[in-house]
Design an enzyme around this catalytic site. Structure first.
Site: not given
Ligand code: PEP
Length: 260
Positions: A10, A12, A102, A104, A172, A178, A218
């Site tokens: 992803n 973003k 998601h 976000e 998630e 993040g 992460s």
């Molecule tokens: C995400 O936003 O789907 C995600 C898992 O981000 P990160 O790997 O940066 O934590």
């Protein structure tokens, strides 16, 4: 039934369409040189909307075996909805997947469970595979335990989904996205197993058996193998680490470098 692992990047709001070309070529050649475009792991990239046409053309021209996805879609098919993108348009660009719900988007754009459910319906209507994201904040985990929020979110998202529909679920935990604060493999397994149970209860055992449940938060080359050893984790949704070709390639090659 063996589920093909899915490693999804992803992006973003990162990489413009020119940077996207350089990135996809580098990822492709890194994997190809390592002999790792053998189909044992499905690779999907989720660029910003403005990159999709460019990435589609590149994938097509160079026969790059990556699936393409979008990061969101409209609940509507077409019409006076300024700024929205229809699933029909994504399908025309050969998108196979679309991320829905998601954290976000839930957090910054007020997407409710009901909007997520409507977007799942829109994706299925246009022949896209929804990647349904669920997960709890730290506060919610402390208040209601590790599984309650994700189970409730997925239950609403699956309302009206037919038993034979193809979709992907991504667990998630918001506190791990993040932040560098990664869930333990046991924590990921606990929630992914609970999500598979929701699929079984709602759509039946076959759907639960064939549907891929991913972990996201992460994920890096150094921790991916520990997640992939868990029986209910079928892959990863990767944010930050999917933007560096060598690192994302190393995540995709988790079987090779750790010998899972
Ligand atoms: C995400 O936003 O789907 C995600 C898992 O981000 P990160 O790997 O940066 O934590």
């Amino acid at each position: 039934m063996a589920r093909t692992p899915l490693i999804a990047g992803n992006w973003k709001m990162n990489l413009d369409h020119l940077q996207a070309v350089a990135f996809v070529q580098k990822l492709h050649w890194t994997l190809k040189d390592a002999g790792h475009e053998d189909g044992s792991v499905e690779v999907a990239v989720f660029p910003p909307f403005t990159d999709i046409r460019t990435v589609q053309t590149l994938i097509d021209a160079d026969k790059i075996p990556f699936a393409l996805g979008a990061q969101d879609l409209s609940t509507k098919d077409a019409g006076a909805y300024t700024g929205e993108i229809s699933g029909a348009f994504l399908k025309k660009l050969d998108c196979g997947y679309v991320i829905i719900g998601h954290s976000e988007r839930r957090d910054y754009h007020g997407e409710t469970d009901e909007i997520v459910a409507a977007k799942v319906q829109a994706a299925l209507k246009h022949g896209l595979v929804p990647v349904i994201c669920v997960g709890e904040t730290l506060e919610q985990r402390e208040e209601s335990g590790p599984t309650a929020v994700s189970v409730a979110q997925l239950t609403v998202a699956l309302e009206g989904v037919p038993a034979d529909a193809e979709f992907v679920v991504a667990y998630e935990p918001v506190w791990a996205i993040g932040t560098g604060q990664v869930a333990s493999p046991e924590q990921a397994q606990e929630v992914c197993a609970a999500l598979r149970a929701v699929i079984a209860d709602t759509l039946g055992a076959d759907a639960a058996e064939r549907t891929r449940v991913l972990y996201g938060g992460s994920v890096k080359s150094g921790n991916i193998a520990s997640f992939m050893r868990e029986p209910d984790v079928d892959g990863a949704l990767v944010g930050g680490a999917s933007l560096v070709a060598e690192e994302f390639a190393a995540i995709i090659r988790y079987q090779k470098h750790v010998g899972v």
